[in-house]
Design an enzyme around this catalytic site. Structure first.
Site, PDB file in Angstrom:
ATOM      1  CB  THR A  93      26.069  -9.214 -39.884  1.00 48.61           C
ATOM      2  OG1 THR A  93      26.766  -9.178 -40.327  1.00 48.61           O
ATOM      3  CG2 THR A  93      26.038 -10.999 -38.916  1.00 48.61           C
ATOM      4  CG  HIS A  94      21.924 -11.171 -45.524  1.00 47.47           C
ATOM      5  ND1 HIS A  94      21.767 -12.498 -45.190  1.00 47.47           N
ATOM      6  CD2 HIS A  94      21.556 -10.851 -46.769  1.00 47.47           C
ATOM      7  CE1 HIS A  94      21.363 -12.778 -46.608  1.00 47.47           C
ATOM      8  NE2 HIS A  94      21.664 -11.734 -47.065  1.00 47.47           N
TER       9      HIS A  94
HETATM   10  C1  GRF Z   1      27.968 -15.159 -41.971  1.00 46.77           C
HETATM   11  O1  GRF Z   1      28.876 -14.072 -43.015  1.00 46.77           O
HETATM   12  C2  GRF Z   1      26.453 -14.734 -41.315  1.00 46.77           C
HETATM   13  O2  GRF Z   1      26.512 -13.639 -42.102  1.00 46.77           O
HETATM   14  C3  GRF Z   1      25.935 -15.987 -42.477  1.00 46.77           C
HETATM   15  O3  GRF Z   1      26.770 -16.785 -42.264  1.00 46.77           O
HETATM   16  C4  GRF Z   1      28.254 -16.335 -42.404  1.00 46.77           C
HETATM   17  C5  GRF Z   1      28.463 -16.863 -40.630  1.00 46.77           C
HETATM   18  O4  GRF Z   1      29.926 -17.155 -39.939  1.00 46.77           O
HETATM   19  N1  GRF Z   1      24.348 -16.328 -41.951  1.00 46.77           N
HETATM   20  P1  GRF Z   1      30.403 -17.555 -38.861  1.00 46.77           P
HETATM   21  O5  GRF Z   1      29.774 -18.503 -38.353  1.00 46.77           O
HETATM   22  O6  GRF Z   1      29.760 -15.732 -37.982  1.00 46.77           O
HETATM   23  O7  GRF Z   1      32.083 -17.081 -39.128  1.00 46.77           O
END
Ligand code: GRF
Length: 199
Positions: free
Chosen positions: A107-108
């Site tokens: 997820t990005h």
């Molecule tokens: C997410 O927005 C992910 O896409 C990015 O870092 C964030 C991680 O958030 N790479 P979490 O650790 O899941 O709260």
């Protein structure tokens, strides 16, 4: 389906997957959580949820190749159907990905191909876009370049700073990730060239 989640940070995306896995209709369970950071909040979330967790820290390995082998073996132990990168901030080697072909999802927090890399939220804000969002994609050997599975749009507000925008994106990202991982687990995911389609 068996999910292994890789996370480097607080793990709010992991938390969403853990909440979903309590719903039998989700069709998948998180069977393991792996982090490159021994102090990652995601590992605490896993422990609180009674899910097996392991830290595989680069500092514990002679070099990056050895770490990639180590984390690959650690993930394989859980026999995952899907490996989900949820806020995982390391680049995984082709050797790692070859263990789970077309089965690693990331997820990005931007609408790829716009704003790839470790600062997608900051870059979108700096560029001045009015609409950004989040993307779930199949991980390939590039950085944030694999076939796109799902996306959600999130507006940029005039008074946004990076933190406010990222928090707004993460609200959409968590539900997109749960929906996408659930569908992949229940329906399967076919990847043909650059196109990834459920079913
Ligand atoms: C997410 O927005 C992910 O896409 C990015 O870092 C964030 C991680 O958030 N790479 P979490 O650790 O899941 O709260």
């Amino acid at each position: 389906a068996r999910l292994v989640v890789l996370a480097s940070g607080g793990g709010s995306n992991l938390a969403a997957l853990l909440a979903a896995h309590d719903d039998v209709a989700f069709g998948a369970r998180v069977v393991g959580v792996v982090s490159d950071k021994p102090a990652a909040g995601a590992l605490d979330l896993a422990r609180d949820a009674g899910v097996a967790s392991v830290a595989v820290a680069p500092a514990d390995f002679a070099d990056r190749a050895a770490w990639n082998t180590g984390i690959g073996e650690a993930v394989e132990v859980f026999r995952p159907d899907w490996v989900v990168l949820a806020g995982f901030m390391r680049i995984l080697s082709p050797e790692f990905l070859a263990r789970f072909p077309q089965r690693v999802l990331n997820t990005h927090p931007a609408l790829l191909p716009a704003f790839p890399g470790a600062h997608g939220v900051r870059d979108a804000l700096a560029y001045g876009v009015k609409m950004t969002g989040c993307t779930v994609h199949v991980v390939d050997d590039g950085v944030d370049t694999g076939p796109i599975v799902a996306q959600a749009a999130v507006p940029v507000l005039d008074d946004d700073d990076e933190a406010a925008l990222h928090e707004r994106i993460k609200v959409a990202e968590r539900s997109l990730l749960v929906e996408t991982v659930g569908r992949a687990a229940r329906e399967g995911l076919r990847v043909a060239g650059r196109r990834a389609v459920f079913g």
